[in-house]
Structures are given as C-alpha cells and as structure tokens.
Design an enzyme around this catalytic site. Structure first.
Site, PDB file in Angstrom:
ATOM      1  N   ARG A   1       0.730  -1.119  -0.037  1.00 43.27           N
ATOM      2  CA  ARG A   1       0.002  -0.113  -0.153  1.00 43.27           C
ATOM      3  C   ARG A   1       0.856   1.343  -0.082  1.00 43.27           C
ATOM      4  O   ARG A   1       0.467   2.275  -0.233  1.00 43.27           O
ATOM      5  CB  ARG A   1      -0.871   0.012   1.143  1.00 43.27           C
ATOM      6  CG  ARG A   1      -0.251  -0.035   2.463  1.00 43.27           C
ATOM      7  CD  ARG A   1      -1.355  -0.010   3.758  1.00 43.27           C
ATOM      8  NE  ARG A   1      -0.656  -0.208   5.152  1.00 43.27           N
ATOM      9  CZ  ARG A   1      -0.144  -1.345   5.537  1.00 43.27           C
ATOM     10  NH1 ARG A   1      -0.549  -2.454   4.956  1.00 43.27           N
ATOM     11  NH2 ARG A   1       0.133  -1.371   6.827  1.00 43.27           N
ATOM     12  N   TYR A   2       2.220   1.059   0.466  1.00 41.89           N
ATOM     13  CA  TYR A   2       2.995   2.390   0.351  1.00 41.89           C
ATOM     14  C   TYR A   2       4.003   2.407  -0.929  1.00 41.89           C
ATOM     15  O   TYR A   2       4.377   3.439  -0.997  1.00 41.89           O
ATOM     16  CB  TYR A   2       4.133   2.203   1.617  1.00 41.89           C
ATOM     17  CG  TYR A   2       3.221   1.932   3.062  1.00 41.89           C
ATOM     18  CD1 TYR A   2       2.314   3.291   3.289  1.00 41.89           C
ATOM     19  CD2 TYR A   2       3.393   1.213   3.800  1.00 41.89           C
ATOM     20  CE1 TYR A   2       1.768   3.158   4.479  1.00 41.89           C
ATOM     21  CE2 TYR A   2       2.758   0.905   4.923  1.00 41.89           C
ATOM     22  CZ  TYR A   2       1.961   1.907   5.273  1.00 41.89           C
ATOM     23  OH  TYR A   2       1.267   1.994   6.549  1.00 41.89           O
ATOM     24  N   THR A   3       3.905   1.518  -1.892  1.00 43.64           N
ATOM     25  CA  THR A   3       5.018   1.339  -2.964  1.00 43.64           C
ATOM     26  C   THR A   3       4.202   1.571  -4.053  1.00 43.64           C
ATOM     27  O   THR A   3       2.994   1.324  -4.249  1.00 43.64           O
ATOM     28  CB  THR A   3       5.861   0.436  -2.907  1.00 43.64           C
ATOM     29  OG1 THR A   3       4.783  -1.011  -3.035  1.00 43.64           O
ATOM     30  CG2 THR A   3       6.703   0.084  -1.573  1.00 43.64           C
TER      31      THR A   3
END
Length: 802
Positions: free
Chosen positions: A166-168
């Site tokens: 979800r962050y990359t």
C-alpha cells in the site's frame, strides 16, 4: 539442496506422458516429436477377465497422480520458460501492468492495485507471493535488468524487506517493452484465465533471451533451476550469430560468452574450462569473490575496502559472520566454546582491528576493514577474510527450464540459445504474417473505397433508390461483403477529392509494404537477417558494460588461510586421544593422560601443516595440525575430528610434501610405495589406501629417503629378517601391493623399515634388551629371510625413522 536434485527426473515425466500412463484428468502437453505413441494393447478375451490386486491399482494411480502434480507445479509455478524467461506469476504481473496502461512513460501506480488485478484476473494465489515476485523484479541488486520501476522502499542488499504494497508504487521499465511490445501482433496464443472471464497470453513474445539476461531460481517437485544472469551485449551477439549462421558452433558461443555477469559485480575465480564445462553440461559450480581495494592512509597505515559483493552476500551478513567468529558462542549441546572456535577467534583478532559498513546512496557497497598493524601482509589479510566469510562464495549452475516441447529439462547453454532462436524466428514469422493479413485487409477496404470514389454519383443514386443497398452495391461493383459494409459506414466527407488522392497514395504504400512482407516470408535467409538485425538494435539500445570481472585465481580456503605458524608437537594416546603442544623437543615423560591411558605416538610439525592420520583398516584421514586442540587438557578423541570407522584406531601420524614417498605394508606380508599427496583426502571419511584380508592390519608406514640406494628390511613375528632393494616394490596410489616377505603358517609381518646405510636391530636376547648392528645379505623380495637370534622389536636404519 538444489544441487542434490536429480536432473533426470523430467525424463520420467516425459516418458509417462508420452506413453499414455498419466491418469485421466491429468493430461499434460504432448510428448516431444521424437517420442512415438505406443501401439494400443490388444484387448483381452472376453472369457479371461484380469483381476489386479487393489494395492497395485492404488500404487499405480498414486505414482501417476503425483508425477502429474509434480509436472504441474514445475510448469505453472517454479520453472521459467525458455521462450520469455518468466515464471507464470512474473508473466501475469507484466501482462496485467500492460493492460492497465502502467508503462514506462506513464505515472506510477500503487503496488496494491497491481497485485489485486493480478490475483483477481490471472493468478488466484496469495497476495504476498505476487507482491514478493513484483518486488524482486524491481530490485536492481536481484535482477541484472529490472523489469519493474519501483518507487518507494523495495528492500536492500542487506536483507531489509520491502515496504507494504500500500506504500509502494510501480510501473514497467523501458526494457520490459521488449517482452510485451509484440503482444497485439498475432505473435503468441492466448488462453482463458482460471475462471474463463479473461484471456491471458501463454507466453510473452520476448525480443531477447531474458532467461539468460536476468537468470532464474526456483524449486519445483523433484526438480530445481539455478540460471545465473549474463551480459545483454554478449548474449545478444551470440543469438544474432546463431540465427545468421546455421554452422555456428558451441565452441564459438563459449568464446563469446566468457561467463555470468552478476548485478553486484564481483570477480569469478574459476577457470575458463570450469565455466565451459558448466555451460556444456548444464550443471556445475563456479567460485565468485568480492572485489576490493587497499586505501592508503596517513603515517603508512592502510585499510581494505570492499566495493563489490558476490551473489547472496551483503554488508550486514559479512559483519555478522565476523561478529560470530570473534565472539563465539558454545555450539548446540556444548557448555563451552571448543578449541577450533578459539583458534579462529585468536587468528582474526590478531589480524583485524576494525570492521564497519560505510555504504550509502552514492556507494551501494563500501565495507571497510582495518588491520591490527600496517606491517601485516595485505594479501594474507584479504585471503583470511575471504576464507572465513561470504566475501567468497560458490554459485551453482543448474540450467533447467521449460523447453519448446513443454517439458522442464536440464539443457546446455547452447541448447537453450538454440531453442530461443527457433522461438524468435517463429515469433517474427507470425508477426510478419499477421501484419501481411492486416495490410491485405486494408488494401481490400481501400480498393472498395476507390471504386466508390470513381463512381460516386452512381453509388449515391443506387443507395438512395435501392431497398437493399448492400446487396445492390455488391452486385453492381463486384464488391465483397466487407467492402460493402465499409462503404455504407463511411462519412460523406471521406468521399472528397482530397480523400481520393490519399486513398490512392495509401494503396500504393501498402502494396509496396505487402511486397516486402511477402518477400521476407518467402525467403528464410532474409527473414533471419531481419531477426538478427532487430536483436543487435535492441542490444545497442539497452546493452551495457560487463560488471563481473573474470580472472582466474586460487580460492581462499580455511586450510590455507593465515594461521599462526609455529612449531607444535601432536600427541596421540594409546586410546586414540589427540592433542597439540607448542614447541618441539618436549619432555614426553612429563605428559599426563587419563586413567588407564598412555602415550602411543608423538609427531613434531608446524601448525599450518596437513597432518595425515593412518588408521588400522587402511584408511587415511587428513586434518590441519592447527585444528587439533591445544591447552592443558587431554585433547579430543580422534573420531571427533575424522570419520574413523568403528573398531579401528589411528596407528601413525605423518606430515610432509606431496611428493614425499612412504612404504605402506600389512601384517599379511603385502606392501607398496605411495606418496603423501596420494594419502591426502579432503573428506572427513578419509580415503581407503590399502586393501586388507580378514584378520590383517596395517603396519606403521616407513618413510622412503629422498636420496641414495634404498633397501627394505622386513621382520616377521617368527623373528626372521629379509632385506631387499626398494626398487622391487611398485609405486601405486592405493591397493594391496606386492608380496614383501614370504610367511609361514600363523606367521605375520611384524616390522618394515626403509634405509640407505647400516641396519640396526633392537630387541630382547636371553631376557636382556640389546641393540646390534646387523650384517645382512641382500635377497629377493618375497623370500622368507633368515632367523635372527633375538626377539626383534625395532628396526633402525638410514632415514627410516624420521
């Protein structure tokens, strides 16, 4: 573990599949063309009904079902395809990203979005497995040519894991287009996804052999693969030459591809012949070492800096290994650190002062080692660090892939490239054929429009007045149904005079293109030249310089790593305990032993020497003198250092140069000459040197003097003495040997010595210990000798007792 897997297992898959023994519902790809289908077995007579035992049916079914499962796992998960070099999960990730428009010239998209699309449409497995595959495809230290451009934390060489999906964010790299660019050009077949709601390609139309460019690693059921990465320019030039020249040989290929090219660089130590053997057989290992420099500092000081690491190594791993070696902990089940660990600690601390990681964004690898003193030999310092850490490692070759026949198989590098070239030629042929079809279709449409343009007034009138304009147009102007549909769908502005000119120009251009396409398809030589030219153009655009240096050097080994070179005495007790004491000329009478034990043998040597332990069963074992514990204890059992067989014991200790000769003999009267080199073994289980009959034992070996005319003295248990020239004894690396001395019933060979000068005998005569010089006559080997008037205990002569 991967190196232990039998690469012949796939042959069984192919055999079962080709012979029709796979159970219903487990069909795999068709057998290779060279395997013919077996004839149908004759039907049994109606009255003869064969009844098989239930357990036979179950065993056959289980075997076939498990092999089908193994094949399915290997092909659909673990083993890459030779055509595009991708495993199914990698192929689906790339295809899903392309379908989403997530290409190199578009903005990044969240990784979670890509993963969700992949598992929802094409790959019904865990999201972590898909994300981990995508992460690896984005790591420039894992893939030589990354296929995904990642934005965010995608892990590090030190083993740090990537951030959550979800962050990359990700998108395709430009080189990934070489895998995907021709998908819409009729080059590959499509199949339904797992639920039949979408279509996915069976393989990607790779323009380059990505299996070799990025390598692959995987473990299936009963089969594994380990393909190292290679340099794009080298591989592409070989592929282009293979396509252009049918006579291109494997030897030429091996000259053009010197070896793997790893993402992290490093140095390959193996010889060219070792690399060639691995490529030719499809299996092997090569040694790879970190690259380093020595940096000069103030006041004559220096430090060693690691700039490139071999595959699988990282700064954190290397520093952790050094911490473990310099601060050892007791092994499992032990209460204290053993002598070997203490010796390694002492060695490293005597050389190494500091070890730190200075890697940063500008220098991805910079590990600094400071020596204890600037007077330490630099090569010795580097060799020791290489031997004890993963700065030097072994890389395995196991060139297994799913071939053109659809079966996973281990193949040589030449075969892999040959199959890929066949695939590429076929792909380009399909692409040209697809384009030719599109050109013909467009010409067909434009010819219909041109007919309308020349008869525009009549066409308009016919359409206005006809109840069936399509049929009327087809009958009046001899148009096809496709042309008539196109005419009825075009806009009026497309019938202007300017559009008519454009139609004529486009027809002319398309006719010219059709001629070229037909010429290429009709001429295989020209088409192969086109394929080779495209490969070289891609190599020119995406190729780069080699990163891994190939320079043959000797590997650093623990036995050759720096040790404190000092005189030591190795002590062997009667019950087989070994220990080490510093210095020579020790007072052996002052040594203490366990209760009931006593001194058996003592051998003076130096700590780095290779010590050969000869056992009573004819086996020889090799350890380094420094590996034997020192200190004030009683030592350790010899069986803890070597794989001593049950019921045997060590009877002699030897050191020396590899060419030094030794006479080995047995109580059965046989013997032969061998060398220290032939007695050496790297295996803990040693090597069998002398073949013995039941009841026989090996006698202590006799050193052969390096100069002078040598004689052999043999003494039997019946106190008979035989002397003959050493030249009568054969030199062999192992075996039973020749008869040294003839023996009577219940007589055995007791002592053997080799000498060059006078011979003396120690023994007992009339209850008194005596030592006499013996006047002897030189006889022939295998005689029984003459009786000596004493009980012989020791033979002394020449250099034999060194």
């Amino acid at each position: 573990m991967k190196d232990e897997i039998d690469s012949n297992t796939p042959d069984l898959f192919v055999h079962l599949e080709a012979s029709g023994e796979m159970p219903e519902g487990h069909e795999l790809n068709a057998a290779p063309p060279e395997l013919s289908e077996p004839p149908e077995p004759p039907a049994p007579p109606e009255e003869a009904v064969a009844v098989e035992e239930p357990h036979d049916d179950l065993a056959d079914y289980a075997k076939a079902a498990y092999l089908a499962y193994a094949m399915a796992v290997s092909k659909s998960r673990a083993i890459p395809d030779v055509r595009d070099g991708q495993k199914p999960v990698q192929r689906r990730i790339l295809y899903a990203m392309r379908e989403m428009g997530n290409e190199s010239d578009k903005p990044h998209k969240k990784s979670a979005r890509i993963v969700g699309d992949v598992i929802g449409k094409y790959h019904p497995h865990g999201d972590s497995a898909v994300y981990e595959a995508a992460v690896r495809m984005a790591q420039d230290f894992s893939l030589r040519y990354p296929l995904i451009d990642g934005q965010g934390n995608f892990g590090s060489l030190d083993g740090d894991s990537a951030a959550a999906m979800r962050y990359t964010e990700v998108r395709l790299t430009p080189i990934a287009q070489l895998l995907l660019a021709e998908l819409d050009q009729g080059t590959v077949d499509y199949r339904q996804n797992y639920d039949g709601s979408f279509q996915e390609p069976t393989v990607l139309p790779a323009r380059l052999p990505f299996l070799l460019l990025n390598g692959a690693s995987g473990i299936g059921v009963g089969i594994a693969t380990e393909v190292p990465p290679h340099n794009l320019r080298e591989v592409c030039e070989v592929a282009a030459c293979m396509i252009e020249s049918p006579a291109f040989s494997e030897a030429q290929m091996l000259d053009m591809i010197p070896g793997p090219d790893f993402p992290g660089g490093g140095q390959i130590l193996s010889s060219n012949q070792e690399i060639r053997n691995a490529y030719s057989s499809g299996r092997g290992t090569i040694a790879v070492r970190a690259r380093y420099v020595f940096e000069e500092m103030a006041r004559g000081q220096w430090q060693m800096v690691i700039t490139e690491l071999p595959p699988g190594a990282s700064a954190a791993k290397v520093l952790s290994e050094i911490e473990t070696l310099t601060n050892p902990q007791p092994k499992l089940g032990k209460k204290s650190v053993d002598q070997g660990q203490m010796q390694t600690k002492t060695l490293l601390l005597s050389l190494l002062e500091t070890a730190r990681d200075e890697s940063d964004k500008e220098q991805s690898v910079r590990i600094v080692f400071g020596p204890k003193s600037s007077r330490i030999d630099r090569d010795e310092f580097a060799r020791t660090l290489m031997a004890y850490t993963s700065l030097e490692t072994t890389v395995s070759f196991n060139l297994v892939q799913v071939g053109l026949d659809g079966n996973p198989m281990q193949k040589s590098l030449f075969t892999i490239l040959t199959e890929w070239c066949q695939f590429r030629i076929k792909t380009v042929e399909k692409r040209l054929g697809h384009r030719l079809g599109k050109v013909n279709e467009r010409i067909h449409i434009l010819e219909g429009r041109h007919t309308v343009f020349l008869n525009i007034d009549e066409v308009i009138k016919l359409i206005r007045e006809s109840d069936e304009p399509k049929q009327a147009l087809m009958e009046r102007f001899a148009l096809s149904e496709r042309q008539a549909d196109d005419i009825l769908e075009i806009r009026l502005r497309q019938l202007s005079r300017l559009e008519g000119i454009k139609i004529e120009q486009e027809i002319a251009e398309l006719m010219k293109e059709r001629g070229k396409l037909e010429s290429l398809l009709a001429n295989p030589t020209r088409m192969k030249a086109l394929v080779a030219r495209e490969i070289r153009e891609d190599a020119k655009k995406f190729g780069d310089d080699r990163r891994t240096l190939i320079l043959q050097e000797k590997r650093a080994s623990l036995s050759e790593a720096a040790v404190l070179d000092e005189p030591v005495t190795i002590i062997l007790s009667e019950k087989g305990w070994l220990r080490q004491r510093q210095g020579h000329g020790l007072d052996l009478a002052a040594l203490s032993f366990k209760e009931g034990d006593m001194l058996f043998a003592a051998h003076e040597c130096r700590s780095p020497d290779a010590l050969i332990l000869l056992a009573s069963d004819g086996r020889a074992y090799t350890v380094t003198a420094s590996q034997i514990p020192g200190g004030k204890g009683d030592g350790v059992p010899a069986a803890s250092l070597i794989g001593l067989q049950a019921g045997t014991r060590v009877i002699s200790l030897l050191t020396g140069a590899a060419q030094d000769k030794v006479l080995l003999s047995s109580s059965g009267g046989y013997g032969f000459v061998t060398t220290i080199g032939d007695m050496s073994s790297r295996q803990k289980g040693g090597k069998l040197l002398m073949t013995l009959e039941d009841g026989e034992r090996v006698l202590p070996p006799a050193r052969v003097p390096s100069q002078g005319l040598c004689y052999v003295a043999c003494a039997s248990s019946s106190d008979r003495l035989l002397v003959f020239p050493l030249a009568e004894v054969r030199q062999v690396p192992k075996g039973r040997g020749v008869i040294l001395m003839g023996l009577g019933d219940k007589d055995t060979l007791k002592l053997v010595s080799v000498f060059t000068g006078a011979l003396s005998v120690k023994g007992v005569r009339r209850g008194r210990a005596v030592e006499d010089a013996v006047r002897f006559d030189v006889a022939k080997r295998a005689r029984m000798g003459t009786t000596i008037n004493m009980k012989i205990e020791v033979l002394l002569g020449g250099e034999a007792q060194k």
